[in-house]
Design a protein around this motif. Structure first.
Motif, PDB file in Angstrom:
ATOM      1  N   ASP A  91       0.809  -1.223   0.000  1.00  0.00           N
ATOM      2  CA  ASP A  91       0.000   0.000   0.000  1.00  0.00           C
ATOM      3  C   ASP A  91       0.844   1.276   0.000  1.00  0.00           C
ATOM      4  OD1 ASP A  91      -2.305  -1.501  -0.037  1.00  0.00           O
ATOM      5  OD2 ASP A  91      -2.632  -1.373   2.133  1.00  0.00           O
ATOM      6  N   PHE A  92       2.170   1.130   0.095  1.00  0.00           N
ATOM      7  CA  PHE A  92       3.024   2.321   0.069  1.00  0.00           C
ATOM      8  C   PHE A  92       2.968   2.905  -1.341  1.00  0.00           C
ATOM      9  CE2 PHE A  92       7.171   4.481  -0.386  1.00  0.00           C
ATOM     10  CZ  PHE A  92       7.039   5.386   0.665  1.00  0.00           C
ATOM     11  N   PRO A  93       2.479   4.135  -1.480  1.00  0.00           N
ATOM     12  CA  PRO A  93       2.192   4.669  -2.815  1.00  0.00           C
ATOM     13  C   PRO A  93       3.392   5.210  -3.576  1.00  0.00           C
ATOM     14  CG  PRO A  93       1.614   6.287  -1.164  1.00  0.00           C
ATOM     15  CD  PRO A  93       2.072   5.049  -0.426  1.00  0.00           C
ATOM     16  N   ASN A  94       4.459   5.501  -2.882  1.00  0.00           N
ATOM     17  CA  ASN A  94       5.591   6.170  -3.529  1.00  0.00           C
ATOM     18  C   ASN A  94       6.653   5.181  -3.988  1.00  0.00           C
ATOM     19  OD1 ASN A  94       4.322   8.655  -3.004  1.00  0.00           O
ATOM     20  ND2 ASN A  94       5.178   8.692  -0.960  1.00  0.00           N
ATOM     21  N   ASP A  95       7.836   5.691  -4.241  1.00  0.00           N
ATOM     22  CA  ASP A  95       8.972   4.931  -4.748  1.00  0.00           C
ATOM     23  C   ASP A  95       9.545   4.000  -3.670  1.00  0.00           C
ATOM     24  OD1 ASP A  95      11.331   4.067  -5.890  1.00  0.00           O
ATOM     25  OD2 ASP A  95      12.120   6.075  -6.286  1.00  0.00           O
ATOM     26  N   PRO A  96       9.256   2.679  -3.717  1.00  0.00           N
ATOM     27  CA  PRO A  96       9.761   1.788  -2.669  1.00  0.00           C
ATOM     28  C   PRO A  96      11.282   1.673  -2.657  1.00  0.00           C
ATOM     29  CG  PRO A  96       8.663   0.519  -4.390  1.00  0.00           C
ATOM     30  CD  PRO A  96       8.453   1.966  -4.706  1.00  0.00           C
ATOM     31  N   GLU A  97      11.925   1.771  -3.819  1.00  0.00           N
ATOM     32  CA  GLU A  97      13.384   1.671  -3.868  1.00  0.00           C
ATOM     33  C   GLU A  97      14.032   2.851  -3.138  1.00  0.00           C
ATOM     34  OE1 GLU A  97      16.842   1.837  -7.206  1.00  0.00           O
ATOM     35  OE2 GLU A  97      15.155   0.494  -7.610  1.00  0.00           O
ATOM     36  N   ARG A  98      13.516   4.039  -3.340  1.00  0.00           N
ATOM     37  CA  ARG A  98      14.043   5.222  -2.650  1.00  0.00           C
ATOM     38  C   ARG A  98      13.834   5.108  -1.142  1.00  0.00           C
ATOM     39  NH1 ARG A  98      11.899  10.470  -1.321  1.00  0.00           N
ATOM     40  NH2 ARG A  98      13.632  11.924  -1.071  1.00  0.00           N
ATOM     41  N   LEU A  99      12.677   4.588  -0.735  1.00  0.00           N
ATOM     42  CA  LEU A  99      12.392   4.395   0.690  1.00  0.00           C
ATOM     43  C   LEU A  99      13.441   3.495   1.325  1.00  0.00           C
ATOM     44  CD1 LEU A  99      10.417   4.764   3.122  1.00  0.00           C
ATOM     45  CD2 LEU A  99       9.309   2.664   2.336  1.00  0.00           C
ATOM     46  N   ILE A 100      13.800   2.423   0.656  1.00  0.00           N
ATOM     47  CA  ILE A 100      14.801   1.499   1.199  1.00  0.00           C
ATOM     48  C   ILE A 100      16.194   2.114   1.163  1.00  0.00           C
ATOM     49  CG2 ILE A 100      15.925  -0.749   0.891  1.00  0.00           C
ATOM     50  CD1 ILE A 100      13.091  -0.847   2.104  1.00  0.00           C
ATOM     51  N   ARG A 101      16.529   2.821   0.085  1.00  0.00           N
ATOM     52  CA  ARG A 101      17.851   3.470   0.012  1.00  0.00           C
ATOM     53  C   ARG A 101      18.052   4.420   1.193  1.00  0.00           C
ATOM     54  NH1 ARG A 101      16.775   4.360  -5.481  1.00  0.00           N
ATOM     55  NH2 ARG A 101      16.459   6.562  -5.058  1.00  0.00           N
ATOM     56  N   ILE A 102      16.981   5.100   1.602  1.00  0.00           N
ATOM     57  CA  ILE A 102      17.094   6.065   2.689  1.00  0.00           C
ATOM     58  C   ILE A 102      16.852   5.407   4.048  1.00  0.00           C
ATOM     59  CG2 ILE A 102      16.098   8.155   3.689  1.00  0.00           C
ATOM     60  CD1 ILE A 102      15.410   8.998   0.765  1.00  0.00           C
ATOM     61  N   THR A 103      15.665   4.855   4.238  1.00  0.00           N
ATOM     62  CA  THR A 103      15.262   4.364   5.557  1.00  0.00           C
ATOM     63  C   THR A 103      15.861   3.001   5.882  1.00  0.00           C
ATOM     64  OG1 THR A 103      13.217   5.614   5.275  1.00  0.00           O
ATOM     65  CG2 THR A 103      13.276   4.022   7.071  1.00  0.00           C
ATOM     66  N   GLY A 104      15.887   2.092   4.917  1.00  0.00           N
ATOM     67  CA  GLY A 104      16.494   0.786   5.168  1.00  0.00           C
ATOM     68  C   GLY A 104      17.960   0.928   5.521  1.00  0.00           C
ATOM     69  N   ALA A 105      18.680   1.755   4.767  1.00  0.00           N
ATOM     70  CA  ALA A 105      20.106   1.978   5.057  1.00  0.00           C
ATOM     71  C   ALA A 105      20.289   2.644   6.417  1.00  0.00           C
ATOM     72  CB  ALA A 105      20.744   2.824   3.956  1.00  0.00           C
ATOM     73  N   SER A 106      19.392   3.553   6.786  1.00  0.00           N
ATOM     74  CA  SER A 106      19.475   4.214   8.099  1.00  0.00           C
ATOM     75  C   SER A 106      19.278   3.214   9.230  1.00  0.00           C
ATOM     76  CB  SER A 106      18.422   5.319   8.200  1.00  0.00           C
ATOM     77  OG  SER A 106      18.662   6.329   7.251  1.00  0.00           O
ATOM     78  N   MET A 107      18.314   2.309   9.065  1.00  0.00           N
ATOM     79  CA  MET A 107      18.082   1.295  10.100  1.00  0.00           C
ATOM     80  C   MET A 107      19.295   0.373  10.218  1.00  0.00           C
ATOM     81  SD  MET A 107      14.015   0.361   9.867  1.00  0.00           S
ATOM     82  CE  MET A 107      14.075  -0.376   8.260  1.00  0.00           C
ATOM     83  N   LEU A 108      19.867  -0.010   9.100  1.00  0.00           N
ATOM     84  CA  LEU A 108      21.019  -0.898   9.111  1.00  0.00           C
ATOM     85  C   LEU A 108      22.245  -0.206   9.718  1.00  0.00           C
ATOM     86  CD1 LEU A 108      21.585  -3.798   8.291  1.00  0.00           C
ATOM     87  CD2 LEU A 108      22.282  -2.960   6.047  1.00  0.00           C
ATOM     88  N   TYR A 109      22.408   1.090   9.449  1.00  0.00           N
ATOM     89  CA  TYR A 109      23.511   1.844  10.047  1.00  0.00           C
ATOM     90  C   TYR A 109      23.382   1.847  11.578  1.00  0.00           C
ATOM     91  CZ  TYR A 109      26.846   5.619  10.943  1.00  0.00           C
ATOM     92  OH  TYR A 109      27.904   6.365  11.406  1.00  0.00           O
ATOM     93  N   GLY A 110      22.149   1.962  12.066  1.00  0.00           N
ATOM     94  CA  GLY A 110      21.914   1.914  13.511  1.00  0.00           C
ATOM     95  C   GLY A 110      22.349   0.591  14.128  1.00  0.00           C
ATOM     96  N   VAL A 111      22.155  -0.501  13.408  1.00  0.00           N
ATOM     97  CA  VAL A 111      22.622  -1.812  13.868  1.00  0.00           C
ATOM     98  C   VAL A 111      24.148  -1.797  13.977  1.00  0.00           C
ATOM     99  CG1 VAL A 111      22.811  -4.267  13.251  1.00  0.00           C
ATOM    100  CG2 VAL A 111      20.635  -3.055  12.925  1.00  0.00           C
ATOM    101  N   GLY A 112      24.812  -1.237  12.970  1.00  0.00           N
ATOM    102  CA  GLY A 112      26.274  -1.149  12.995  1.00  0.00           C
ATOM    103  C   GLY A 112      26.781  -0.271  14.129  1.00  0.00           C
ATOM    104  N   ARG A 113      26.120   0.866  14.338  1.00  0.00           N
ATOM    105  CA  ARG A 113      26.520   1.769  15.428  1.00  0.00           C
ATOM    106  C   ARG A 113      26.394   1.066  16.772  1.00  0.00           C
ATOM    107  NH1 ARG A 113      22.754   5.883  15.506  1.00  0.00           N
ATOM    108  NH2 ARG A 113      23.921   7.227  14.123  1.00  0.00           N
TER     109      ARG A 113
END
Length: 154
Positions: free
Chosen positions: A87-109
């Protein structure tokens, strides 16, 4: 405040490789030097599902000047798999590039903080970074040329 469910489902977030080296301050050194931070992000869309993505993140932190090393140097490699809700209406790839990478960076930190918490130079918390990128600009709609009709007879 009413919380909303995120459009991203975390399938997995894994630490693939981690290396941390402790540096000693020299006697003539007043304090540790400032380290560098390099982050590399790669996105892998899944062929079987256009809303499922893998994200590989490599974080390198370390020396910029051997004469004044930072308290730690090392690297951590992570891989996450995410699914964007249909149901996410926008660009799912951009969402992951931004938010998915941010969540993963938090795991690394968090992992680096845990490793260094009992180290001689104290806890290291990697600085915050932003993976934000502007949305692609939409192209202006093309104007349809009007055809001139035949002149009317009077």
């Amino acid at each position: 405040m009413q919380l909303k469910t995120s459009p991203i489902q975390i399938i997995s977030q894994e630490v693939v490789d981690v290396s941390v080296r402790t540096h000693s301050a020299t006697e003539d050194q007043e304090s540790f030097g400032r380290g560098k931070l390099d982050v590399e992000r790669n996105l892998f869309p899944f062929e079987d599902n256009p809303r499922r993505f893998g994200v590989a993140l490599k974080i390198d932190f370390g020396e910029t000047d051997i004469s004044t090393p930072p308290p730690y140097s090392g690297s951590i490699s992570l891989f996450g798999v995410y699914l964007v809700h249909e149901d996410f209406p926008n660009d799912p790839e951009r969402l992951i590039r931004i938010t998915g990478a941010s969540m993963l960076y938090g795991v690394g930190r968090e992992m680096i903080s845990q490793i260094t918490a009992r180290s001689p130079n104290g806890i290291l918390t990697l600085p915050s970074v932003s993976f934000f990128e502007d949305a692609p600009k939409s192209k202006p709609a093309k104007k349809v040329a009007k055809k001139k009709g035949a002149k009317r007879k009077k």
